[in-house]
Design a protein around this motif. Structure first.
Motif, PDB file in Angstrom:
ATOM      1  N   GLU A 171       0.280  -1.323   0.272  1.00  0.00           N
ATOM      2  CA  GLU A 171       0.301   0.198  -0.077  1.00  0.00           C
ATOM      3  C   GLU A 171       0.933   1.559   0.029  1.00  0.00           C
ATOM      4  O   GLU A 171       0.678   2.427   0.847  1.00  0.00           O
ATOM      5  N   ILE A 172       1.985   1.046  -0.646  1.00  0.00           N
ATOM      6  CA  ILE A 172       2.743   2.234  -1.087  1.00  0.00           C
ATOM      7  C   ILE A 172       2.204   3.734  -0.865  1.00  0.00           C
ATOM      8  O   ILE A 172       2.818   4.662  -0.630  1.00  0.00           O
ATOM      9  N   ASP A 173       1.142   3.929  -1.991  1.00  0.00           N
ATOM     10  CA  ASP A 173       0.893   4.942  -2.505  1.00  0.00           C
ATOM     11  C   ASP A 173      -0.371   5.947  -1.231  1.00  0.00           C
ATOM     12  O   ASP A 173      -0.353   6.830  -0.482  1.00  0.00           O
ATOM     13  N   LYS A 174      -1.250   4.305  -0.152  1.00  0.00           N
ATOM     14  CA  LYS A 174      -1.597   5.312   1.275  1.00  0.00           C
ATOM     15  C   LYS A 174      -0.425   5.505   2.161  1.00  0.00           C
ATOM     16  O   LYS A 174      -0.575   6.365   2.413  1.00  0.00           O
ATOM     17  N   LEU A 175       0.825   4.866   1.846  1.00  0.00           N
ATOM     18  CA  LEU A 175       1.700   5.111   2.660  1.00  0.00           C
ATOM     19  C   LEU A 175       2.080   6.614   2.684  1.00  0.00           C
ATOM     20  O   LEU A 175       2.323   7.126   3.301  1.00  0.00           O
ATOM     21  N   LYS A 176       2.454   7.472   0.752  1.00  0.00           N
ATOM     22  CA  LYS A 176       2.935   8.399   1.014  1.00  0.00           C
ATOM     23  C   LYS A 176       2.401   9.199   0.891  1.00  0.00           C
ATOM     24  O   LYS A 176       2.161  10.505   1.353  1.00  0.00           O
ATOM     25  N   GLU A 177       1.080   9.137   1.131  1.00  0.00           N
ATOM     26  CA  GLU A 177       0.007  10.510   1.927  1.00  0.00           C
ATOM     27  C   GLU A 177      -0.001  10.603   3.187  1.00  0.00           C
ATOM     28  O   GLU A 177      -0.368  11.926   3.694  1.00  0.00           O
ATOM     29  N   LEU A 178       0.102   9.558   3.687  1.00  0.00           N
ATOM     30  CA  LEU A 178       0.622   9.939   5.046  1.00  0.00           C
ATOM     31  C   LEU A 178       1.863  10.538   6.226  1.00  0.00           C
ATOM     32  O   LEU A 178       1.717  11.149   6.880  1.00  0.00           O
ATOM     33  N   VAL A 179       2.936   9.781   5.458  1.00  0.00           N
ATOM     34  CA  VAL A 179       4.274  10.082   6.081  1.00  0.00           C
ATOM     35  C   VAL A 179       5.064  11.103   4.331  1.00  0.00           C
ATOM     36  O   VAL A 179       4.568  10.684   3.499  1.00  0.00           O
ATOM     37  N   GLU A 180       6.258  11.359   5.424  1.00  0.00           N
ATOM     38  CA  GLU A 180       7.054  12.005   4.262  1.00  0.00           C
ATOM     39  C   GLU A 180       8.464  11.533   4.538  1.00  0.00           C
ATOM     40  O   GLU A 180       8.794  11.060   5.481  1.00  0.00           O
ATOM     41  N   PHE A 181       9.179  11.032   3.787  1.00  0.00           N
ATOM     42  CA  PHE A 181       9.917   9.842   4.141  1.00  0.00           C
ATOM     43  C   PHE A 181      11.037  10.440   3.937  1.00  0.00           C
ATOM     44  O   PHE A 181      11.852  11.807   3.320  1.00  0.00           O
ATOM     45  N   VAL A 182      11.949  10.178   4.795  1.00  0.00           N
ATOM     46  CA  VAL A 182      13.462  10.901   5.694  1.00  0.00           C
ATOM     47  C   VAL A 182      14.021   9.646   5.452  1.00  0.00           C
ATOM     48  O   VAL A 182      14.714   8.428   5.067  1.00  0.00           O
ATOM     49  N   ILE A 183      15.215  10.155   4.144  1.00  0.00           N
ATOM     50  CA  ILE A 183      15.932   8.378   3.437  1.00  0.00           C
ATOM     51  C   ILE A 183      17.410   9.002   4.316  1.00  0.00           C
ATOM     52  O   ILE A 183      18.534   9.631   4.351  1.00  0.00           O
ATOM     53  N   ALA A 184      18.424   7.542   5.288  1.00  0.00           N
ATOM     54  CA  ALA A 184      19.185   7.700   5.918  1.00  0.00           C
ATOM     55  C   ALA A 184      20.214   7.358   4.450  1.00  0.00           C
ATOM     56  O   ALA A 184      19.932   6.383   4.057  1.00  0.00           O
ATOM     57  N   SER A 185      21.572   8.401   4.438  1.00  0.00           N
ATOM     58  CA  SER A 185      22.551   7.473   3.544  1.00  0.00           C
ATOM     59  C   SER A 185      22.622   6.242   4.198  1.00  0.00           C
ATOM     60  O   SER A 185      23.016   6.539   5.916  1.00  0.00           O
ATOM     61  N   ARG A 186      23.254   5.678   2.976  1.00  0.00           N
ATOM     62  CA  ARG A 186      24.308   4.563   3.834  1.00  0.00           C
ATOM     63  C   ARG A 186      25.623   4.214   2.514  1.00  0.00           C
ATOM     64  O   ARG A 186      25.252   4.412   1.318  1.00  0.00           O
ATOM     65  N   LYS A 187      26.661   4.682   2.792  1.00  0.00           N
ATOM     66  CA  LYS A 187      28.060   3.774   1.985  1.00  0.00           C
ATOM     67  C   LYS A 187      27.209   2.540   1.407  1.00  0.00           C
ATOM     68  O   LYS A 187      27.058   1.712   1.061  1.00  0.00           O
ATOM     69  N   GLY A 188      28.137   2.553  -0.434  1.00  0.00           N
ATOM     70  CA  GLY A 188      27.786   2.225  -1.826  1.00  0.00           C
ATOM     71  C   GLY A 188      26.062   1.676  -1.457  1.00  0.00           C
ATOM     72  O   GLY A 188      26.077   0.782  -2.469  1.00  0.00           O
ATOM     73  N   PHE A 189      25.804   2.370  -0.926  1.00  0.00           N
ATOM     74  CA  PHE A 189      24.086   2.104  -1.430  1.00  0.00           C
ATOM     75  C   PHE A 189      23.265   3.845  -2.189  1.00  0.00           C
ATOM     76  O   PHE A 189      22.389   3.883  -2.318  1.00  0.00           O
ATOM     77  N   GLU A 190      24.896   4.328  -3.062  1.00  0.00           N
ATOM     78  CA  GLU A 190      24.512   5.297  -3.477  1.00  0.00           C
ATOM     79  C   GLU A 190      23.080   5.341  -4.512  1.00  0.00           C
ATOM     80  O   GLU A 190      23.219   5.126  -5.384  1.00  0.00           O
ATOM     81  N   SER A 191      22.118   6.347  -3.893  1.00  0.00           N
ATOM     82  CA  SER A 191      20.263   6.157  -5.202  1.00  0.00           C
ATOM     83  C   SER A 191      20.745   7.666  -5.781  1.00  0.00           C
ATOM     84  O   SER A 191      21.069   8.469  -4.677  1.00  0.00           O
ATOM     85  N   LYS A 192      20.506   8.122  -6.939  1.00  0.00           N
ATOM     86  CA  LYS A 192      19.655   9.243  -7.215  1.00  0.00           C
ATOM     87  C   LYS A 192      18.724   9.416  -7.143  1.00  0.00           C
ATOM     88  O   LYS A 192      18.098  11.120  -6.926  1.00  0.00           O
ATOM     89  N   LYS A 193      18.181   8.509  -6.534  1.00  0.00           N
ATOM     90  CA  LYS A 193      16.583   8.556  -6.431  1.00  0.00           C
ATOM     91  C   LYS A 193      15.788   9.648  -4.664  1.00  0.00           C
ATOM     92  O   LYS A 193      16.022  10.601  -4.510  1.00  0.00           O
ATOM     93  N   ALA A 194      17.317   9.864  -3.972  1.00  0.00           N
ATOM     94  CA  ALA A 194      17.752  10.342  -2.302  1.00  0.00           C
ATOM     95  C   ALA A 194      17.769  11.636  -2.719  1.00  0.00           C
ATOM     96  O   ALA A 194      17.430  12.545  -1.738  1.00  0.00           O
ATOM     97  N   LYS A 195      18.084  12.196  -3.777  1.00  0.00           N
ATOM     98  CA  LYS A 195      17.799  13.932  -3.534  1.00  0.00           C
ATOM     99  C   LYS A 195      16.330  13.982  -3.729  1.00  0.00           C
ATOM    100  O   LYS A 195      16.142  15.116  -3.840  1.00  0.00           O
TER     101      LYS A 195
END
Length: 183
Positions: free
Chosen positions: A116-140
Motif C-alpha cells: 500500500e505504498i500510495d496510501k503510505l506516501k499520503e500519510l508520511v514524508e520519507f526521510v532517507i538515511a544515507s548509506r555507503k555503497g547504496f548511493e541512489s539518485k532517487k535519494a535527492k
C-alpha cells in the motif's frame, strides 16, 4: 505532535542505527523518534536474534534518550507487519500533525514494492538515511540524514565487530556469543 518513525530488523542494532536516531533528533523538527523493531521484515524469511531480545537491546541502547520511544507494536503482531499498518497504529495512538518515516538508502530500490505504498506516501514524508555503497539518485528527491557508516546488521552477523556495537549492549552481545549465538 510531530513524530519520526524508524523501523527495521535491528538484528543486531549497531552504531549506524544510533547515528540515524541522533541525526533525526538534530535535523528534523520533531517531538519524538519512535523506533519500531519488526517481528519479521516482509522482505526476509527469518530473523537471527528473536524479536524480544532485539526489543530489549533497543530499550537498553536508547534508555538515556529523552525523545526516543521503542514501540513493540510489530513484535506483538507475531507475524510480518507492514509500514502502513504501523503508521495507522501510531496515528491512532499519537494523532500527530506530521509524520516522517526514516528508511535506509538501501531500501529505496524496493520502495515501490512496499505494501500500500500510495496510501503510505499520503500519510508520511520519507526521510532517507544515507548509506555507503547504496548511493541512489532517487535519494535527492527526499529529505536526507547524513549517516554513511559502512556497516550492516547482516555483515555483523557474519563477523561480529564490537567496534560497531553500541557500548550499552556489548556485554549482552558477548554473552549471546558465549551461549552459542555465533554472529
Amino acid at each position: 505532535m510531530r513524530i519520526a518513525i524508524f523501523g527495521g530488523s535491528f538484528d543486531p542494532i549497531h552504531v549506524a542505527h544510533v547515528t540515524v536516531v541522533k541525526e533525526a533528533l538534530k535535523k528534523l523538527d520533531i517531538d519524538v523518534v519512535i523506533v519500531v523493531p519488526t517481528y519479521l521484515n516482509p522482505f526476509k524469511s527469518s530473523f537471527y536474534l528473536n524479536p524480544e531480545t532485539r526489543f530489549k537491546l533497543l530499550k537498553k541502547v536508547f534508555n538515556e534518550f529523552e525523545k526516543v520511544k521503542i514501540c513493540d507494536y510489530e513484535i506483538n503482531q507475531q507475524k510480518t507487519s507492514y509500514s502502513i499498518d504501523t503508521v495507522n497504529y501510531l496515528i491512532n495512538l499519537y494523532n500527530p500533525s506530521k509524520i516522517y518515516l526514516i528508511i535506509g538508502e538501501d531500501n529505496l530500490k524496493n520502495l515501490d514494492k512496499w505494501h500500500e505504498i500510495d496510501k503510505l506516501k499520503e500519510l508520511v514524508e520519507f526521510v532517507i538515511a544515507s548509506r555507503k555503497g547504496f548511493e541512489s539518485k532517487k535519494a535527492k528527491e527526499f529529505k536526507n540524514l547524513d549517516v554513511n557508516i559502512d556497516i550492516s546488521s547482516s555483515l555483523l552477523r557474519d563477523k561480529i565487530d564490537l567496534d560497531y556495537i553500541p557500548k550499552e549492549i556489548k556485554d549482552d552481545i558477548l554473552n549471546l556469543q558465549e551461549k552459542g549465538k555465533s554472529f
